[in-house]
Structure formats: C-alpha cells, structure tokens
Write a protein that holds these residues in place. Structure first.
Motif, PDB file in Angstrom:
ATOM      1  N   SER A 191      55.833 -22.707  88.314  1.00 43.07           N
ATOM      2  CA  SER A 191      56.934 -21.857  87.865  1.00 43.07           C
ATOM      3  C   SER A 191      57.377 -22.245  86.467  1.00 43.07           C
ATOM      4  CB  SER A 191      58.111 -21.952  88.841  1.00 43.07           C
ATOM      5  OG  SER A 191      58.585 -23.284  88.926  1.00 43.07           O
ATOM      6  N   ARG A 194      55.026 -20.668  83.995  1.00 45.41           N
ATOM      7  CA  ARG A 194      55.294 -19.237  83.824  1.00 45.41           C
ATOM      8  C   ARG A 194      56.514 -19.009  82.933  1.00 45.41           C
ATOM      9  NH1 ARG A 194      53.589 -19.306  89.206  1.00 45.41           N
ATOM     10  NH2 ARG A 194      55.709 -19.458  90.012  1.00 45.41           N
ATOM     11  N   VAL A 203      55.195  -8.307  80.996  1.00 44.77           N
ATOM     12  CA  VAL A 203      55.815  -7.758  82.207  1.00 44.77           C
ATOM     13  C   VAL A 203      56.566  -6.452  81.971  1.00 44.77           C
ATOM     14  CG1 VAL A 203      56.040 -10.004  83.351  1.00 44.77           C
ATOM     15  CG2 VAL A 203      57.859  -9.218  81.842  1.00 44.77           C
ATOM     16  N   HIS A 205      57.567  -2.488  80.977  1.00 39.26           N
ATOM     17  CA  HIS A 205      57.022  -1.150  81.196  1.00 39.26           C
ATOM     18  C   HIS A 205      56.925  -0.448  79.847  1.00 39.26           C
ATOM     19  CE1 HIS A 205      57.532  -1.252  85.603  1.00 39.26           C
ATOM     20  NE2 HIS A 205      58.531  -2.059  85.304  1.00 39.26           N
ATOM     21  N   HIS A 313      62.584  -5.018  83.524  1.00 39.77           N
ATOM     22  CA  HIS A 313      63.549  -4.978  84.620  1.00 39.77           C
ATOM     23  C   HIS A 313      63.539  -6.309  85.369  1.00 39.77           C
ATOM     24  CE1 HIS A 313      65.571  -3.603  88.317  1.00 39.77           C
ATOM     25  NE2 HIS A 313      65.988  -2.564  87.596  1.00 39.77           N
ATOM     26  N   GLN A 315      63.416  -6.888  88.438  1.00 42.41           N
ATOM     27  CA  GLN A 315      62.412  -6.899  89.506  1.00 42.41           C
ATOM     28  C   GLN A 315      61.044  -7.326  88.978  1.00 42.41           C
ATOM     29  OE1 GLN A 315      62.796  -6.519  92.766  1.00 42.41           O
ATOM     30  NE2 GLN A 315      65.001  -6.294  92.472  1.00 42.41           N
ATOM     31  N   ASP A 316      60.734  -6.948  87.728  1.00 46.20           N
ATOM     32  CA  ASP A 316      59.462  -7.357  87.124  1.00 46.20           C
ATOM     33  C   ASP A 316      59.425  -8.871  86.955  1.00 46.20           C
ATOM     34  OD1 ASP A 316      58.795  -4.613  86.792  1.00 46.20           O
ATOM     35  OD2 ASP A 316      60.032  -4.571  84.977  1.00 46.20           O
ATOM     36  N   LEU A 318      61.163 -11.052  88.702  1.00 46.24           N
ATOM     37  CA  LEU A 318      61.085 -11.671  90.027  1.00 46.24           C
ATOM     38  C   LEU A 318      59.643 -11.672  90.524  1.00 46.24           C
ATOM     39  CD1 LEU A 318      64.249 -10.092  91.683  1.00 46.24           C
ATOM     40  CD2 LEU A 318      63.849 -12.533  91.348  1.00 46.24           C
ATOM     41  N   ARG A 319      58.941 -10.553  90.369  1.00 43.24           N
ATOM     42  CA  ARG A 319      57.549 -10.468  90.821  1.00 43.24           C
ATOM     43  C   ARG A 319      56.655 -11.444  90.059  1.00 43.24           C
ATOM     44  NH1 ARG A 319      58.727  -4.889  91.601  1.00 43.24           N
ATOM     45  NH2 ARG A 319      58.232  -4.427  89.420  1.00 43.24           N
ATOM     46  N   ALA A 320      56.975 -11.648  88.768  1.00 44.91           N
ATOM     47  CA  ALA A 320      56.166 -12.546  87.934  1.00 44.91           C
ATOM     48  C   ALA A 320      56.479 -14.020  88.202  1.00 44.91           C
ATOM     49  CB  ALA A 320      56.390 -12.227  86.464  1.00 44.91           C
ATOM     50  N   GLY A 321      57.504 -14.292  89.007  1.00 48.29           N
ATOM     51  CA  GLY A 321      57.852 -15.678  89.324  1.00 48.29           C
ATOM     52  C   GLY A 321      58.623 -16.390  88.243  1.00 48.29           C
TER      53      GLY A 321
END
Length: 323
Positions: A191, A194, A203, A205, A313, A315-316, A318-321
């Motif tokens: 982590s 990252r 990450v 959009h 965002h 959420q992006d 969070l998904r990427a860690g």
C-alpha cells in the motif's frame, strides 16, 4: 502465576533490553563510520552471514539494506563452505554476525574471505574473538546480560545486534540521499508503494467517460450527463474545454432546497464556479488528502492551461488501494 508477576517479568525483560540499547550509543563511533564507508564504497553487494539466531537477524538486516538502497543478500555460513561461497565476489563486502565471535561455520570460511580480498565487517559481543580480530571493521554489540532469567537465550544480544544493523542501514540510506520514491520502487506491491507511485493519471476518468456540458445547457441535460457517466459530478466547460465550474449531487440537493425549477434552469445559474482541481501528474495520494480536507468525493483534473483532462473519484482511489 498471577498477573502481577507475569507483568513484572515482562517489564524486567524490556528494561534489560532498553539498557542494552542505551549502551550502544557510544559505540556508534569511528568504527561505525568506517563500516559505513566500506559499504558505501562497495560496487557489489553486502553479503550478510550468521548462524542460528544471528542468522535470523542477518536475514532481516539483508532485507532492510536491500529495501533502503544498499543491495544485499543473506548467505548461510554452513552452506557457504559447501558451494555458496561462490556467491561472494571481490566487489562485495561481507557483514558477519556472531555474538561469540567464534561460530565454527563462520571461522571456517574466514581464510577464504581473506583470500578473496573481500572487506569484512563483523558484529560480535567479544572484541577479542577470532572473528573480531580478522575483520577490517568490528562493531561491538556486547550486552551486560540477556533478558532471559537464565542469561542464556539470545534476547538483549539479538536486540542490540538488530539495532546496530538498523543504524547502519539508516546511515547508509541518508548518505545515499534515498527518497520516498526510491523506497516505493522497492515496494511496488504494498500500500505504501501504491501511495508513493500511483499518479492521478493512472486512475482518473477521461475521454468518453468524462462528464461535461456547456454553460448554456439546461440543468436537466447536466443531470442526464451525470447519470450516464455515473460519477455524481459533471464539469461545465467553455468551447476550448476550459473549466468554468462544476456541478455535483450535493449541488442538486442545494438547488432543490432553494426551490429552483430544475426543468428550466440553466447549469451556469446553479453550478459552483471553478471547483477543486488537481493535475494528472500529481500523486493519487495527494488527491485523497485534498478530498478529505474539503470533504468532497471527486476532483477535476486540469492541464496547466486550465483545460479539463479528467475527473478522479474517491471510489477510483479506493479500488486502486491508495486509501
């Protein structure tokens, strides 16, 4: 045995180890500096060796050195005399660990290390030992007593050895100008890696996924764009994609609270001018910090001219860690 006695024994062990560490401070001396210079001048790798508990400490120190900018690996001294000595080259530096300084497997390979002409740094608790005398540099890690009540099990001695090894690694790290980015390159899967490596560009959009409308669009059009793109936000841009403002789910609630007719209002009348933004080349972790500071869930990504490049965002992240 009651709880008070158990706690007292634990505290006694910690106090003995604390005292052992305090005793190391004056031994970070010219010999320590000489060991650092040998390792800094090494064009190969630091080869760490040790038996038993010292071997476990050696394995950890090799890993710490390698992850902080000093290439290193561990060699078992018992295996070294059966072929693994071939891992050591003339460009290396050997760091040998033995509290007694008389460990048979290490003493056996000393003549071979000397024949190779490889610099030898040792850490022992016996400055007069065979290993200490054979070394180019000796670091004294002796302790007054082990934390073990029998004064037998390696406890405070291994703690002292580990601490001295960490001191070497940290001194080398600073001398090399090792950076957080360098550390991340050695830890890309964690982590921390990252957080230190992932950029917003990785990450965000963009392109067809990017929600945007012109300033004269009806609010209903903006809401449809937000729904289609699923980010809960849309950017309001001019003809050259320069950002004029932003509209979010939160803005919609405020619009409704004001009693504005959502069917006839134009987006420029209800948008938030400007909006919080970042650059694509910033770290993703910086986006997290900004979102937390301003209590928002999305950020515009702009180029140097203020043109819209993307939206990132939470959420992006969070998904990427990253979070």
């Amino acid at each position: 045995m009651d709880a008070e006695k158990l706690k007292a024994m634990g505290r006694r062990a910690l106090e003995i180890e604390r005292d052992a560490l305090s005793a190391l401070l004056p031994r970070v001396d010219d010999a320590f500096a000489a060991a650092c210079r040998l390792m800094l001048g090494c064009t190969g790798r630091i080869v760490v060796t040790g038996m038993g508990k010292s071997g476990h400490i050696g394995g950890k120190l090799a890993a710490t050195l390698a992850s902080t900018g000093t290439p290193a690996f561990y060699v078992h001294p018992g295996e070294a005399s059966h072929g693994d000595l071939g891992m050591i080259t003339r460009q290396d530096v050997v760091l040998a660990i033995s509290y007694s300084g008389e460990t048979g497997e290490i003493v056996t390979i000393l003549p071979l290390i000397k024949r190779l002409g490889v610099p030898l740094v040792s850490m022992t608790g016996k400055p007069g030992s065979t290993l200490a005398k054979a070394s180019n540099v000796h670091l004294d890690v002796s302790v007054a007593q082990e934390a073990c009540p029998l004064n037998l099990a390696p406890t405070s001695s291994t703690t002292a050895t580990l601490a001295m090894g960490d001191a070497l690694a940290v001194a080398l790290l600073e001398a090399r100008g090792f950076t957080p980015e360098d550390f991340a390159m050695s830890h890309p899967g964690g982590s921390l890696g990252r957080r230190l490596l992932l950029k917003i560009a990785d990450v965000m959009h963009g392109g067809a996924e990017l929600p945007k409308v012109g300033p004269d669009a009806l609010l209903t059009e903006a809401l449809l764009e937000m729904t289609r793109k699923g980010l809960g936000v849309t950017a309001i841009v001019g003809p050259d994609d320069r950002v004029l403002g932003v509209y979010t789910d939160g803005d919609l609630r405020r619009t409704l609270d004001k009693g504005i007719d959502v069917r006839s209002a134009k987006i420029r009348e209800v948008m938030t001018a400007g909006g919080k933004s970042v650059r694509a080349d910033q770290l993703a972790a910086e986006a997290v910090q900004m979102m937390e500071k301003h209590k928002i869930t999305a950020l515009l990504v702009l180029d140097e001219a203020g043109r819209l490049e993307g939206i990132v965002h939470m959420q992006d992240l969070l998904r990427a860690g990253v979070v």
